[in-house]
Design a protein around this motif. Structure first.
Motif, mmCIF file in Angstrom:
data_model
loop_
_atom_site.group_PDB
_atom_site.id
_atom_site.type_symbol
_atom_site.label_atom_id
_atom_site.label_comp_id
_atom_site.label_asym_id
_atom_site.label_seq_id
_atom_site.Cartn_x
_atom_site.Cartn_y
_atom_site.Cartn_z
ATOM 1 N N GLN A 95 -27.521 21.887 65.835
ATOM 2 C CA GLN A 95 -27.327 22.821 64.729
ATOM 3 C C GLN A 95 -28.609 23.606 64.444
ATOM 4 O O GLN A 95 -28.553 24.780 64.081
ATOM 5 C CB GLN A 95 -26.895 22.060 63.470
ATOM 6 C CG GLN A 95 -25.463 21.561 63.498
ATOM 7 C CD GLN A 95 -24.462 22.706 63.492
ATOM 8 O OE1 GLN A 95 -24.550 23.635 62.713
ATOM 9 N NE2 GLN A 95 -23.497 22.633 64.397
ATOM 10 N N GLN A 124 -26.532 16.016 67.051
ATOM 11 C CA GLN A 124 -25.909 17.265 66.610
ATOM 12 C C GLN A 124 -26.785 18.006 65.608
ATOM 13 O O GLN A 124 -26.687 19.228 65.484
ATOM 14 C CB GLN A 124 -24.522 17.007 66.018
ATOM 15 C CG GLN A 124 -23.464 16.717 67.069
ATOM 16 C CD GLN A 124 -23.401 15.240 67.433
ATOM 17 O OE1 GLN A 124 -24.388 14.531 67.370
ATOM 18 N NE2 GLN A 124 -22.233 14.773 67.838
ATOM 19 N N THR A 125 -27.651 17.290 64.892
ATOM 20 C CA THR A 125 -28.593 17.968 63.990
ATOM 21 C C THR A 125 -29.516 18.875 64.792
ATOM 22 O O THR A 125 -29.741 20.038 64.425
ATOM 23 C CB THR A 125 -29.401 16.941 63.169
ATOM 24 O OG1 THR A 125 -28.498 16.187 62.344
ATOM 25 C CG2 THR A 125 -30.427 17.640 62.283
ATOM 26 N N PHE A 129 -24.317 15.559 59.849
ATOM 27 C CA PHE A 129 -24.359 15.666 61.302
ATOM 28 C C PHE A 129 -25.128 14.474 61.856
ATOM 29 O O PHE A 129 -26.155 14.081 61.301
ATOM 30 C CB PHE A 129 -25.039 16.964 61.753
ATOM 31 C CG PHE A 129 -24.169 18.171 61.664
ATOM 32 C CD1 PHE A 129 -23.220 18.418 62.634
ATOM 33 C CD2 PHE A 129 -24.293 19.050 60.598
ATOM 34 C CE1 PHE A 129 -22.393 19.536 62.549
ATOM 35 C CE2 PHE A 129 -23.479 20.172 60.507
ATOM 36 C CZ PHE A 129 -22.529 20.411 61.484
ATOM 37 N N LEU A 142 -28.517 19.437 56.668
ATOM 38 C CA LEU A 142 -27.688 19.162 57.843
ATOM 39 C C LEU A 142 -27.420 17.672 58.005
ATOM 40 O O LEU A 142 -26.283 17.252 58.257
ATOM 41 C CB LEU A 142 -28.364 19.702 59.102
ATOM 42 C CG LEU A 142 -28.414 21.223 59.251
ATOM 43 C CD1 LEU A 142 -29.327 21.614 60.401
ATOM 44 C CD2 LEU A 142 -27.013 21.783 59.458
ATOM 45 N N ARG A 171 -30.623 24.436 66.678
ATOM 46 C CA ARG A 171 -30.862 25.213 67.905
ATOM 47 C C ARG A 171 -32.283 24.990 68.431
ATOM 48 O O ARG A 171 -32.988 25.920 68.811
ATOM 49 C CB ARG A 171 -30.589 26.703 67.680
ATOM 50 C CG ARG A 171 -29.126 27.012 67.442
ATOM 51 C CD ARG A 171 -28.875 28.473 67.170
ATOM 52 N NE ARG A 171 -27.466 28.783 67.071
ATOM 53 C CZ ARG A 171 -26.708 28.538 66.007
ATOM 54 N NH1 ARG A 171 -27.239 27.937 64.954
ATOM 55 N NH2 ARG A 171 -25.428 28.854 65.984
#
Length: 199
Positions: free
Chosen positions: A117, A113-114, A109, A103, A119
């Motif tokens: 991604q 945002q990592t 990312f 990622l 979650r």
């Protein structure tokens, strides 16, 4: 710990200690951001926030990332809104899982945002808050750590002009001069991580 986030069934409280006395409510919100600073700044300015990578230097990737074979990256990015620098973020990232490696290093990312991604909500530790006067501007700085399994980031963020939090969108159009007075060449000496200066 400089930031304590506590809650129960009836209440939530975020306590920030050792912050400057003149810190505003909006600045405290930014200081408590946990990987979502870009989103908060976009909400505040009502405009997109773009990330410009200044440098990104990773260790060798001879094997997939693992606890036995961590991959590190030192990087600096400028968060920009309407062509003005609203934050300079300098970080050291340690990656110990192939998913995080993919990622962050392959799909590129950004740090926040990592986590999105993945979650996962990262564990957040606020390490330091300072204010400085630089070139006639009032800087606000914070150093903090975000971590989850396989991914740890230690970050210094510099907001180059605290007036942005007072004037909002009007600040974006003032002077139309790049507001970043921070040299990308120099490395602040006041914070170290594993014996290496983090800036």
């Amino acid at each position: 710990m400089l930031a304590v986030d506590s809650y129960n069934v009836a209440s939530t409280q975020v306590s920030l200690s050792c912050v400057p006395e003149d810190t505003t409510g909006l600045e405290r919100i930014m200081l408590a951001a946990q990987g979502d600073l870009q989103r908060l700044l976009s909400t505040f300015f009502a405009r997109p926030i773009f990330i410009e990578c200044i440098y990104a230097n990773a260790s060798s990737r001879l094997k997939p990332a693992s606890p036995e074979n961590p991959i590190t990256q030192s990087r600096q990015v400028h968060l920009k809104c309407a062509s003005r620098v609203v934050c300079v973020a300098t970080s050291t990232v340690t990656i110990t899982s192939p998913e995080c490696e993919r990622l962050f290093l392959d799909e590129k990312f950004p740090i926040g945002q990592t986590f999105r991604q993945l979650r996962r909500n990262p564990r957040f530790s606020l390490l330091n808050v300072e204010t400085h006067a630089v070139g006639g501007k009032r800087e606000l700085r914070r150093t903090y750590r975000l971590e989850t399994e396989g991914f740890v980031a230690e970050i210094l963020e510099v907001f180059p002009d605290r007036d942005m939090f007072v004037k909002g969108e009007a600040w974006l159009t003032e002077g139309k001069v790049d507001s970043c007075a921070i040299s990308t060449e120099s490395k602040p000496e006041w914070h170290t991580m594993n014996g290496t200066a983090v800036h």
